[in-house]
Design an enzyme around this catalytic site. Structure first.
Site, mmCIF file in Angstrom:
data_model
loop_
_atom_site.group_PDB
_atom_site.id
_atom_site.type_symbol
_atom_site.label_atom_id
_atom_site.label_comp_id
_atom_site.label_asym_id
_atom_site.label_seq_id
_atom_site.Cartn_x
_atom_site.Cartn_y
_atom_site.Cartn_z
ATOM 1 N N GLU A 190 -21.149 -14.521 41.549
ATOM 2 C CA GLU A 190 -19.692 -14.616 41.353
ATOM 3 C C GLU A 190 -19.209 -13.496 40.431
ATOM 4 O O GLU A 190 -18.196 -12.839 40.699
ATOM 5 C CB GLU A 190 -19.320 -15.983 40.751
ATOM 6 N N HIS B 228 -4.346 -25.530 64.839
ATOM 7 C CA HIS B 228 -4.307 -24.144 65.292
ATOM 8 C C HIS B 228 -3.084 -23.413 64.747
ATOM 9 O O HIS B 228 -2.016 -23.996 64.711
ATOM 10 C CB HIS B 228 -4.291 -24.137 66.816
ATOM 11 N N CYS C 74 -17.192 -25.644 30.948
ATOM 12 C CA CYS C 74 -16.324 -25.479 32.118
ATOM 13 C C CYS C 74 -14.965 -24.908 31.724
ATOM 14 O O CYS C 74 -14.493 -23.937 32.298
ATOM 15 C CB CYS C 74 -16.162 -26.826 32.815
ATOM 16 N N TYR D 30 -25.572 -18.545 41.641
ATOM 17 C CA TYR D 30 -24.143 -18.446 41.914
ATOM 18 C C TYR D 30 -23.379 -17.751 40.790
ATOM 19 O O TYR D 30 -22.434 -17.007 41.044
ATOM 20 C CB TYR D 30 -23.548 -19.806 42.285
ATOM 21 N N LYS E 156 -13.640 -18.383 34.814
ATOM 22 C CA LYS E 156 -14.254 -17.676 35.946
ATOM 23 C C LYS E 156 -13.317 -17.642 37.145
ATOM 24 O O LYS E 156 -13.077 -16.596 37.739
ATOM 25 C CB LYS E 156 -15.562 -18.375 36.307
ATOM 26 N N CYS F 71 -16.249 -22.630 34.623
ATOM 27 C CA CYS F 71 -15.454 -22.726 35.858
ATOM 28 C C CYS F 71 -14.034 -22.168 35.750
ATOM 29 O O CYS F 71 -13.600 -21.396 36.602
ATOM 30 C CB CYS F 71 -15.296 -24.188 36.286
ATOM 31 N N GLU G 264 -10.319 -24.959 62.243
ATOM 32 C CA GLU G 264 -10.410 -25.567 63.574
ATOM 33 C C GLU G 264 -11.767 -25.288 64.221
ATOM 34 O O GLU G 264 -12.212 -26.042 65.088
ATOM 35 C CB GLU G 264 -9.272 -25.091 64.475
#
Ligand code: FAD
Length: 467
Positions: A183, A437, A43, A179, A51, A48, A442
């Site tokens: 990515e 908002h 990682c 993934y 990356k 991670c 939302e």
């Protein structure tokens, strides 16, 4: 007095191993951790973290383009790959230092060597030293799967090398549709590389919701990434400064680099596990129970090497639960359901819980809520991108079983949604939450129309929340 050299010997100082070592040492255990490469593991060193730094770098391209619609003129931007790589390396070195310091402060001894298992209570270091341990924790992670031995396979890189390329290629072929492949496809495309994704299957992201995967494919194509489905790479040949890639349908593509990202393999080969009689699954993963214990009572395994969910926070949890249970007299197990996860593509994906297909396969009667809208930022930037959200709801209990998002900030949103699902949140809970908002989030609390799974969601022209 213990008759063993140490109470706990951890093999692998990655996400799971370092957490387990630190927590066990905190309970007063004598702990040693062996690391054959760099402290921090996949990682931190080549997963991670680097990356995500590359993903940040790649997103400036769209930001610069989008700025024009907001009145900015940005002339003369340029990108320097060696600067990015050098700055990334500096940050990774800093993190590795922090990991080392944390282990040291916790009283854990780091052994900078490969270690293998010699028996239920014995390990052997690469320098020949034999050590005994009351418990052994295998936290050796995994490595990129290289697939079949096609001609020229050695010319391809994996994610490991992608972080250290000396120069940014003009073009790249990436094989894979998980993934990691996607990515890298998006981040290299963002940095100006012409990218072709090659995948033997018919769709991307096999384990993700169908509609989310379809939308990602469409957006990637719109961003100029070529996607070749139903084909594989059958050979790679070097030629003047480039690589000629042969595809299974007879076509050829010439590219600067070829990357294989077709899955990861648990690091168990040559680890000596047979010496202790540790059982492996067919793919080489270590078989464990809910408490991460192998069939050998003194040997545990956590993280990618067990091939449960190959994610850093999961490995960390498993390491923590192991140490609390075995050394802290506080037994608990990790719940592998409802783990929120993201794919840092362009646009990014955030998911938690069951996909619609998984929920149907489990026999749930479902209400499906979807929304598909043009994000507010795109109204002025003119970017042709949309945000899609889907709630998978159990019709009987109203409980939200899964949430699937694709669009800007999906990763940040899904972490919070994960708390709601872990608390057993219902659609009524979403409904009575007042919208924030203006935001994309939302839309999560303003979805009112149920859809049969095949329905197209409402296509609101712009982001027009219920105000
Ligand atoms: P690792 O972190 O892999 O650590 C294992 C360690 O053991 C390594 O340091 C290795 O050198 C060492 N080792 C192996 N064998 C021996 C031995 N015999 N003796 C001594 N040392 C040994 N996860 C996420 O959650 N989010 C992401 O965004 C994400 N992105 C990723 C991107 C990429 C490109 C990759 C490859 C992975 C990504 N992951 C991500 C997955 C994540 O990195 C892993 O799930 C996580 O690192 C697993 O931790 P671990 O402790 O099981 O193993």
């Amino acid at each position: 007095m213990s008759s063993y050299d140490v109470d706990l010997f951890v093999i692998g100082a990655g996400s799971g191993g370092t957490r387990a070592a630190r927590i066990a040492a905190g309970y007063g255990a004598k702990v040693m951790v062996a690391e054959e490469y760099r402290v921090g593991g996949t990682c931190v060193i080549r997963g991670c973290v680097p990356k995500k730094l590359f993903v940040y770098a790649s997103r400036f391209a769209h930001e610069f383009e989008d700025a024009a619609g907001f009145g900015w003129s940005i002339a003369g931007t340029s990108f320097d790959w060696p600067t990015l790589v050098a700055n990334k390396d500096k940050e990774i070195a800093r993190l590795e230092g922090a990991y080392r310091a944390n282990l040291g402060r916790s009283g854990v001894e780091i052994v900078a060597q490969r270690a293998t298992v010699e028996g239920p209570h014995a390990v052997r270091l690469a320098d020949g030293t034999r050590l005994t341990a009351r418990y052994i924790l295998i936290a050796t992670g995994g490595h990129p799967n290289l697939g079949p031995a096609i001609p020229g396979r050695e010319l391809a890189i994996t994610s490991n090398e992608a972080f250290h390329l000396e120069r940014l290629p003009d073009s790249m072929v990436i094989q894979g549709a998980g993934y990691i492949a996607l990515e890298f496809a998006c981040l290299f495309a963002g940095l100006g590389v012409t990218v072709t994704v090659v995948h033997r299957g018919a769709r991307l992201l096999r384990e993700f919701d169908d509609e989310v995967a379809q939308r990602l494919e469409a957006e990637m194509r719109a961003n100029g990434i070529a996607i070749e489905l139903g084909v594989t790479i059958t050979g790679i040949h070097a030629e003047a400064g480039a690589k000629r890639v042969s595809l299974s349908d007879g076509r050829e593509i010439v590219a600067g680099e070829v990357m294989l990202a077709i899955g990861r393999q648990p690091n168990t080969s040559g680890l000596g596990l047979a010496n202790a009689g540790v059982e492996l699954a067919a793919n080489g993963a270590i078989k464990v129970d809910a408490g991460s214990r192998t069939n050998v009572p003194s040997i545990y395994a956590v993280g990618d090497v067990t091939d449960r969910l190959q994610l850093t926070p999961v490995a960390i949890r498993e390491g923590h639960a192991f140490a609390d249970t075995v050394f802290g007299d506080k037994p608990w197990t990790v719940d592998h359901s409802l783990v929120a996860t993201a794919v840092f593509t362009e646009p990014e994906i955030g998911v938690v819980g069951l996909t619609e297909a998984e929920a149907r396969a489990k026999g749930y009667r479902l209400d499906i809520y979807k929304t598909d809208f043009r994000p507010m930022k795109a109204t002025l930037s003119g970017r042709a991108t949309r945000t899609f959200m889907k709630l998978v709801v159990d019709q009987t209990t109203d409980r939200v079983l899964g949430v699937h998002l694709i669009g800007e900030a999906s990763a940040e949103m899904i972490q919070i949604v994960g708390i709601v699902l872990a608390m057993g949140g219902t659609k009524a809970d979403f409904d009575r939450t007042i919208a924030l908002h203006p935001s994309a989030a939302e839309e999560l609390v303003t979805m009112r129309t149920k859809h049969a799974s095949s329905d197209l969601p409402e296509q609101s022209a712009e982001s027009t929340p219920a105000i």
